[in-house]
Design a protein around this motif. Structure first.
Motif, PDB file in Angstrom:
ATOM      1  N   VAL A  17       0.836  -1.206   0.000  1.00 41.52           N
ATOM      2  CA  VAL A  17       0.000   0.000   0.000  1.00 41.52           C
ATOM      3  C   VAL A  17       0.870   1.255   0.000  1.00 41.52           C
ATOM      4  CG1 VAL A  17      -1.673   1.315   1.357  1.00 41.52           C
ATOM      5  CG2 VAL A  17      -1.969  -1.145   1.072  1.00 41.52           C
ATOM      6  N   SER A  18       2.039   1.180   0.598  1.00 39.48           N
ATOM      7  CA  SER A  18       2.893   2.371   0.712  1.00 39.48           C
ATOM      8  C   SER A  18       3.623   2.709  -0.580  1.00 39.48           C
ATOM      9  CB  SER A  18       3.930   2.162   1.822  1.00 39.48           C
ATOM     10  OG  SER A  18       4.906   1.207   1.425  1.00 39.48           O
ATOM     11  N   THR A  19       3.707   1.776  -1.534  1.00 40.42           N
ATOM     12  CA  THR A  19       4.559   1.997  -2.712  1.00 40.42           C
ATOM     13  C   THR A  19       4.113   3.187  -3.553  1.00 40.42           C
ATOM     14  OG1 THR A  19       3.244   0.357  -3.928  1.00 40.42           O
ATOM     15  CG2 THR A  19       5.262  -0.417  -2.847  1.00 40.42           C
ATOM     16  N   SER A  20       2.819   3.463  -3.617  1.00 36.72           N
ATOM     17  CA  SER A  20       2.326   4.564  -4.452  1.00 36.72           C
ATOM     18  C   SER A  20       2.017   5.816  -3.649  1.00 36.72           C
ATOM     19  CB  SER A  20       1.067   4.128  -5.210  1.00 36.72           C
ATOM     20  OG  SER A  20       0.082   3.640  -4.319  1.00 36.72           O
ATOM     21  N   LEU A  21       2.428   5.843  -2.369  1.00 37.91           N
ATOM     22  CA  LEU A  21       2.188   7.021  -1.544  1.00 37.91           C
ATOM     23  C   LEU A  21       3.008   8.188  -2.081  1.00 37.91           C
ATOM     24  CD1 LEU A  21       0.470   7.417   1.061  1.00 37.91           C
ATOM     25  CD2 LEU A  21       2.611   7.229   2.344  1.00 37.91           C
ATOM     26  N   PRO A  22       2.394   9.315  -2.470  1.00 37.82           N
ATOM     27  CA  PRO A  22       3.152  10.404  -3.100  1.00 37.82           C
ATOM     28  C   PRO A  22       4.154  11.072  -2.162  1.00 37.82           C
ATOM     29  CG  PRO A  22       0.886  11.076  -2.684  1.00 37.82           C
ATOM     30  CD  PRO A  22       0.948   9.610  -2.420  1.00 37.82           C
ATOM     31  N   MET A  23       3.954  10.997  -0.847  1.00 35.11           N
ATOM     32  CA  MET A  23       4.886  11.630   0.089  1.00 35.11           C
ATOM     33  C   MET A  23       6.100  10.758   0.390  1.00 35.11           C
ATOM     34  SD  MET A  23       1.514  11.857   0.975  1.00 35.11           S
ATOM     35  CE  MET A  23       0.226  13.076   1.195  1.00 35.11           C
ATOM     36  N   ARG A  24       6.073   9.505  -0.044  1.00 32.44           N
ATOM     37  CA  ARG A  24       7.158   8.583   0.293  1.00 32.44           C
ATOM     38  C   ARG A  24       8.397   8.891  -0.531  1.00 32.44           C
ATOM     39  NH1 ARG A  24       9.294   3.745  -1.368  1.00 32.44           N
ATOM     40  NH2 ARG A  24       7.969   3.756  -3.218  1.00 32.44           N
ATOM     41  N   ILE A  25       9.577   8.722   0.078  1.00 33.04           N
ATOM     42  CA  ILE A  25      10.841   8.877  -0.642  1.00 33.04           C
ATOM     43  C   ILE A  25      10.996   7.682  -1.570  1.00 33.04           C
ATOM     44  CG2 ILE A  25      13.341   9.061  -0.399  1.00 33.04           C
ATOM     45  CD1 ILE A  25      12.867  10.333   2.318  1.00 33.04           C
ATOM     46  N   ALA A  26      11.251   7.959  -2.834  1.00 31.28           N
ATOM     47  CA  ALA A  26      11.171   6.922  -3.862  1.00 31.28           C
ATOM     48  C   ALA A  26      12.093   5.740  -3.600  1.00 31.28           C
ATOM     49  CB  ALA A  26      11.466   7.533  -5.230  1.00 31.28           C
ATOM     50  N   ASP A  27      13.316   5.988  -3.194  1.00 31.82           N
ATOM     51  CA  ASP A  27      14.281   4.898  -3.040  1.00 31.82           C
ATOM     52  C   ASP A  27      14.349   4.362  -1.611  1.00 31.82           C
ATOM     53  OD1 ASP A  27      15.304   7.169  -1.960  1.00 31.82           O
ATOM     54  OD2 ASP A  27      17.328   6.932  -2.767  1.00 31.82           O
ATOM     55  N   GLN A  28      13.356   4.694  -0.781  1.00 37.19           N
ATOM     56  CA  GLN A  28      13.324   4.223   0.597  1.00 37.19           C
ATOM     57  C   GLN A  28      12.070   3.373   0.802  1.00 37.19           C
ATOM     58  OE1 GLN A  28      15.557   4.840   3.119  1.00 37.19           O
ATOM     59  NE2 GLN A  28      16.915   6.043   1.825  1.00 37.19           N
ATOM     60  N   PRO A  29      12.205   2.052   0.883  1.00 30.65           N
ATOM     61  CA  PRO A  29      11.013   1.214   1.063  1.00 30.65           C
ATOM     62  C   PRO A  29      10.452   1.326   2.468  1.00 30.65           C
ATOM     63  CG  PRO A  29      12.991  -0.138   1.150  1.00 30.65           C
ATOM     64  CD  PRO A  29      13.442   1.250   0.790  1.00 30.65           C
ATOM     65  N   ALA A  30       9.146   1.133   2.576  1.00 34.60           N
ATOM     66  CA  ALA A  30       8.514   1.108   3.886  1.00 34.60           C
ATOM     67  C   ALA A  30       8.791  -0.237   4.545  1.00 34.60           C
ATOM     68  CB  ALA A  30       7.017   1.346   3.751  1.00 34.60           C
TER      69      ALA A  30
ATOM     70  N   ARG B 130     -13.244  -2.005  -4.627  1.00 37.97           N
ATOM     71  CA  ARG B 130     -13.250  -0.546  -4.475  1.00 37.97           C
ATOM     72  C   ARG B 130     -11.830  -0.044  -4.207  1.00 37.97           C
ATOM     73  NH1 ARG B 130     -17.700   1.788  -0.503  1.00 37.97           N
ATOM     74  NH2 ARG B 130     -16.878   0.161   0.863  1.00 37.97           N
ATOM     75  N   TYR B 131     -11.565   1.182  -4.692  1.00 35.81           N
ATOM     76  CA  TYR B 131     -10.258   1.810  -4.514  1.00 35.81           C
ATOM     77  C   TYR B 131     -10.463   3.213  -3.956  1.00 35.81           C
ATOM     78  CZ  TYR B 131      -8.337  -1.949  -7.391  1.00 35.81           C
ATOM     79  OH  TYR B 131      -7.970  -3.184  -7.882  1.00 35.81           O
ATOM     80  N   GLY B 132      -9.574   3.622  -3.077  1.00 35.92           N
ATOM     81  CA  GLY B 132      -9.619   4.972  -2.533  1.00 35.92           C
ATOM     82  C   GLY B 132      -9.049   5.984  -3.510  1.00 35.92           C
ATOM     83  N   ILE B 133      -9.368   7.247  -3.283  1.00 34.22           N
ATOM     84  CA  ILE B 133      -8.891   8.320  -4.169  1.00 34.22           C
ATOM     85  C   ILE B 133      -7.365   8.337  -4.191  1.00 34.22           C
ATOM     86  CG2 ILE B 133      -8.871  10.816  -4.557  1.00 34.22           C
ATOM     87  CD1 ILE B 133     -11.554  10.962  -3.139  1.00 34.22           C
ATOM     88  N   GLY B 134      -6.806   8.267  -5.396  1.00 32.30           N
ATOM     89  CA  GLY B 134      -5.357   8.303  -5.554  1.00 32.30           C
ATOM     90  C   GLY B 134      -4.687   6.949  -5.590  1.00 32.30           C
ATOM     91  N   GLU B 135      -5.406   5.888  -5.274  1.00 33.39           N
ATOM     92  CA  GLU B 135      -4.806   4.550  -5.320  1.00 33.39           C
ATOM     93  C   GLU B 135      -4.522   4.140  -6.768  1.00 33.39           C
ATOM     94  OE1 GLU B 135      -5.493   0.967  -2.634  1.00 33.39           O
ATOM     95  OE2 GLU B 135      -7.420   2.013  -2.540  1.00 33.39           O
ATOM     96  N   ILE B 136      -3.448   3.399  -6.932  1.00 30.50           N
ATOM     97  CA  ILE B 136      -3.123   2.854  -8.251  1.00 30.50           C
ATOM     98  C   ILE B 136      -3.913   1.568  -8.456  1.00 30.50           C
ATOM     99  CG2 ILE B 136      -1.302   1.812  -9.642  1.00 30.50           C
ATOM    100  CD1 ILE B 136       0.649   3.784  -8.508  1.00 30.50           C
TER     101      ILE B 136
END
Length: 473
Positions: free
Chosen positions: A254-267, A354-360
């Motif tokens: 779920v965290s992979t498409s979070l826009p605030m996440r640092i791209a090269d830092q996995p959750a 169902r998908y939430g707003i902004g989900e891929i």
């Protein structure tokens, strides 16, 4: 009277020749320091403009003219000369200690008021000694009186002065600066102002003013230090019947498409036992923490129900109610060109999601294994270009996404939920069966695939053109 024996002639020659030469040398030195932008220029200017001329005048009065030592004008000039020497020494000391201070050194961090107080104390002590030496004044009693007065005033204003001193200590230590994010336990927000009395913190709903005495007497967290990635942490609960490895995989996905996440830092997600999990999200800054956690938890709600996992002990989903699938077929039926005998096969093999707003919904670069038909809400087709996403097209109820599953090709566009999105998910086998009996549907899907491919290429080309135009400006 013998001028050579009395000595005044030597003093006259020394003053008449030495002072002009000294002033010329100091002028040259001052010009060089000014051109270099040296902080010592102020000290040399004081020496040239005041100390040397007044010193020469004192020498003329006290020596060359052989005036009595107690002559009032000699004492006045000696007092002025002594005061100028005190200022000169303080200026030289200030240049030596603070003039070439490095960035971040203790000299730069120390509040200016501390320096000014120290200078004032030295001036008062120096003037007292000067008056005692020149005028034979008894300054001991005056100093004692000032000391007693200072104690009385300090006791009367200890609360107010304590806040000021706490502020000055905070300014000197600099555990935070303007723009940092603080968590004091009762207040969270960004520091907008730091003064002697209080720290102003923007909480997002207003400016909270925290007295310096409160901060200096309690612990707080500077979320902006150390510099680097900031981690937002939250704890979620599932039931003990949910397999931990599936839950951990879901939390990370779920965290992979979070826009605030640092791209090269996995959750990261860890199982704490008893159905509890902790999730750590590397995000771009503490100012995004609340938004990131809110968006992540809302996406997790939809994702958990799509997987059948019981977030907060509840796995029920309103779209699984009887009759919702039949209503969905009424929306997508015209697109699929369904006949009455096809509905039962579709109902038995398909499901709603169902998908939430902004989900891929479908990421670019993967081969879909199912086709999704939009029942409610809208979806956006986006292309990755120029380090961001470009909107290419919009899908409305009745449209479908993931049609490259039929050709076993990778999706060229990313499908993102523009609203709370409900889709009918149809397995590939069921769609294959419908396409074989409906040549018209196969042609429409083929045309749709080519259209999306062209839209992706046009979007990438457009992004390149815009980026090139920006660089040329």
């Amino acid at each position: 009277m013998d001028p050579l024996r009395d000595g005044w002639l030597w003093w006259a020659l020394a003053i008449g020749l030495g002072v002009p030469i000294l002033l010329v040398v100091l002028t040259e030195i001052l010009g060089a320091l000014v051109r270099r932008g040296s902080p010592a220029a102020k000290t040399v200017r004081l020496l040239r403009n005041w100390v040397v001329p007044v010193g020469a005048l004192l020498a003329v009065l006290a020596f060359a003219s052989l005036s009595p030592a107690d002559y009032v004008w000699v004492r006045i000039v000696a007092t002025v000369f002594g005061f100028l020497l005190i200022l000169l020494l303080l200026s030289a000391l200030n240049v030596g200690v603070f003039g070439n201070a490095r960035e971040g050194s203790w000299q730069q961090r120390i509040p200016q008021i501390f320096v000014q107080i120290a200078q004032l104390i030295l001036i008062v002590v120096g003037v007292a000694l000067l008056f005692q030496w020149v005028w034979d004044a008894d300054v001991g009693g005056l100093i004692a009186a000032l000391g007693v007065t200072s104690i009385v005033i300090g006791l009367a204003l200890q609360n107010a002065v304590g806040g000021v001193i706490s502020g000055l200590l905070l300014l000197f230590e600099q555990p935070f600066k303007i723009g940092d994010w603080l968590d004091t336990g009762s207040v969270q927000g960004r520091v907008t102002e730091v003064n002697w009395r209080a720290v102003h913190i923007d909480t997002g709903s207003g400016i909270q003013i925290v007295p310096n005495s409160t901060l200096s007497g309690a612990s707080f967290t500077n979320k902006s230090l150390p510099a680097g990635p900031f981690s937002a942490t939250t704890t979620v609960k599932f039931t003990t019947d949910d397999p931990p490895h599936e839950v951990v995989a879901l939390l990370a996905e779920v965290s992979t498409s979070l826009p605030m996440r640092i791209a090269d830092q996995p959750a990261s997600a860890e199982y704490l036992g008893g159905g509890a999990y902790t999730v750590t999200l590397p995000i771009q800054g503490p100012d995004l923490e609340q938004r990131a956690l809110s968006l992540y938890l809302s996406w997790l709600w939809y994702a958990a129900r799509r997987r059948g996992l019981a977030l907060d002990g509840d796995a029920t989903d309103p779209i699984a109610e009887p009759g919702r699938l039949e209503q969905a077929l009424d929306v997508v039926g015209p697109t699929l060109q369904l006949r009455p005998d096809d509905r039962e096969r579709v109902l038995s093999t398909s499901r709603l999601e169902r998908y939430g707003i902004g989900e891929i919904v479908i990421p670019a670069g993967v081969v879909p294994d199912e086709i999704r038909f939009i029942v409610q809400g809208r979806a956006r087709f986006t292309a990755d270009a120029g380090g961001g996403r470009l909107d290419v097209a919009t899908a409305e109820p009745g449209d479908y996404v993931g049609q490259t599953a039929l050709t076993r090709e990778k999706a060229t566009l990313t499908v993102v939920a523009a609203d709370v999105l409900t889709v009918l998910v149809m397995p590939l086998d069921t769609v294959d069966e419908l396409v074989r009996t409906r040549p018209r549907l196969a042609g429409e899907i083929s045309t749709s695939i080519e259209l999306r491919r062209k839209q992706a290429a046009d979007a990438v080309a457009s992004a390149g053109t815009v980026a090139g135009a920006i660089q040329l400006r």
